[in-house]
Design a protein around this motif. Structure first.
Motif, PDB file in Angstrom:
ATOM      1  N   ASP A  83       0.836  -1.210   0.000  1.00 58.32           N
ATOM      2  CA  ASP A  83       0.000   0.000   0.000  1.00 58.32           C
ATOM      3  C   ASP A  83       0.869   1.258   0.000  1.00 58.32           C
ATOM      4  O   ASP A  83       0.587   2.221  -0.708  1.00 58.32           O
ATOM      5  N   GLU A  84       1.950   1.238   0.793  1.00 50.79           N
ATOM      6  CA  GLU A  84       2.878   2.377   0.847  1.00 50.79           C
ATOM      7  C   GLU A  84       3.542   2.596  -0.520  1.00 50.79           C
ATOM      8  O   GLU A  84       3.694   3.734  -0.967  1.00 50.79           O
ATOM      9  N   LEU A  85       3.904   1.516  -1.176  1.00 48.90           N
ATOM     10  CA  LEU A  85       4.527   1.592  -2.495  1.00 48.90           C
ATOM     11  C   LEU A  85       3.598   2.263  -3.507  1.00 48.90           C
ATOM     12  O   LEU A  85       4.007   3.171  -4.237  1.00 48.90           O
ATOM     13  N   ILE A  86       2.349   1.870  -3.513  1.00 48.81           N
ATOM     14  CA  ILE A  86       1.383   2.455  -4.443  1.00 48.81           C
ATOM     15  C   ILE A  86       1.116   3.920  -4.093  1.00 48.81           C
ATOM     16  O   ILE A  86       1.032   4.776  -4.975  1.00 48.81           O
ATOM     17  N   ARG A  87       1.040   4.240  -2.800  1.00 46.07           N
ATOM     18  CA  ARG A  87       0.858   5.641  -2.385  1.00 46.07           C
ATOM     19  C   ARG A  87       2.038   6.504  -2.824  1.00 46.07           C
ATOM     20  O   ARG A  87       1.862   7.652  -3.224  1.00 46.07           O
ATOM     21  N   ALA A  88       3.238   5.954  -2.762  1.00 48.01           N
ATOM     22  CA  ALA A  88       4.433   6.719  -3.135  1.00 48.01           C
ATOM     23  C   ALA A  88       4.391   7.145  -4.600  1.00 48.01           C
ATOM     24  O   ALA A  88       4.948   8.179  -4.968  1.00 48.01           O
ATOM     25  N   TYR A  89       3.716   6.362  -5.427  1.00 45.94           N
ATOM     26  CA  TYR A  89       3.631   6.662  -6.857  1.00 45.94           C
ATOM     27  C   TYR A  89       2.253   7.170  -7.272  1.00 45.94           C
ATOM     28  O   TYR A  89       1.961   7.246  -8.463  1.00 45.94           O
ATOM     29  N   ALA A  90       1.427   7.545  -6.307  1.00 46.12           N
ATOM     30  CA  ALA A  90       0.043   7.943  -6.593  1.00 46.12           C
ATOM     31  C   ALA A  90      -0.060   9.042  -7.643  1.00 46.12           C
ATOM     32  O   ALA A  90      -0.877   8.955  -8.564  1.00 46.12           O
ATOM     33  N   ALA A  91       0.767  10.071  -7.539  1.00 54.49           N
ATOM     34  CA  ALA A  91       0.691  11.191  -8.496  1.00 54.49           C
ATOM     35  C   ALA A  91       1.063  10.730  -9.903  1.00 54.49           C
ATOM     36  O   ALA A  91       0.383  11.081 -10.881  1.00 54.49           O
ATOM     37  N   ILE A  92       2.107   9.937 -10.032  1.00 52.04           N
ATOM     38  CA  ILE A  92       2.525   9.435 -11.348  1.00 52.04           C
ATOM     39  C   ILE A  92       1.472   8.487 -11.904  1.00 52.04           C
ATOM     40  O   ILE A  92       1.135   8.541 -13.095  1.00 52.04           O
ATOM     41  N   ILE A  93       0.932   7.625 -11.042  1.00 53.59           N
ATOM     42  CA  ILE A  93      -0.106   6.678 -11.458  1.00 53.59           C
ATOM     43  C   ILE A  93      -1.314   7.442 -11.995  1.00 53.59           C
ATOM     44  O   ILE A  93      -1.859   7.121 -13.049  1.00 53.59           O
TER      45      ILE A  93
END
Length: 190
Positions: A83-93
């Protein structure tokens, strides 16, 4: 080899340093309005972080090659890590309209160096996002094997050419798509 390393690092440092110096001068000379000044400060911050990450990568490679890199093993809760990994890239995603998901196959915890595993997964997800078009799909799978735990990151991106495959873990190797994308070519070697 030393000359090639210096050449590669110098080239990769020049662009962010030029942006930092140029934008800082414009802000100090009050050549830009407040809104543009804020955008420039955000760019300065992101380029500074990029430089810091490059230096950290170079130091890590030096420690690894010198046999001085140590691992800190402990229990890792996989779901919060993913979950932390996906949050870290939220803006790019969001900007890329990407779909990123994970499947931990019922494995709640593993034992390992959480920082190193986070770095590995962030590098692979970062590459998957970077070398894919808008609307890409990225999947992270965790499987338990007899020999240990297997992490797989898959995407529907541009792919790696057969001639690039043997060189993926070489320091500073960027492959055929490297000309289009910022980076040092250090991530997979780490």
């Amino acid at each position: 080899m030393k000359t090639e390393i210096i050449k590669s690092v110098s080239h990769e440092f020049r662009t962010p340093l030029s942006a930092i110096v140029g934008m800082t001068e414009m802000i100090l000379d009050e050549d830009v309005d407040k809104d543009r000044s804020r955008n420039y400060l955000n760019t300065i911050l992101s380029e500074g972080i990029r430089l810091s990450n490059m230096v950290s990568d170079l130091l890590s490679i030096s420690r690894i090659e010198g046999g001085k890199e140590s691992l800190s093993f402990g229990k890792i809760d996989l779901k919060p890590l993913m979950d932390e990994l996906i949050r870290a890239y939220a803006a790019i995603i969001e900007n890329k309209k990407a779909k990123v998901g994970y499947d931990i196959d019922g494995i709640d915890t593993i034992v390992g160096d959480e920082g190193k595993i986070r770095q590995l997964l962030m590098n692979l997800v970062d590459n998957a996002l970077m070398f894919s078009d808008e609307g890409c799909k990225i999947g992270i799978k965790v499987r338990e094997l007899e020999s240990g735990i297997q992490f797989t990151v898959s995407d529907n991106g541009w792919g790696v050419s057969p001639e690039d495959l043997p060189h993926l873990t070489e320091k500073f190797f960027r492959g055929r798509h490297g000309e289009m994308i910022k980076g040092t070519g250090l991530g997979l070697s780490l």
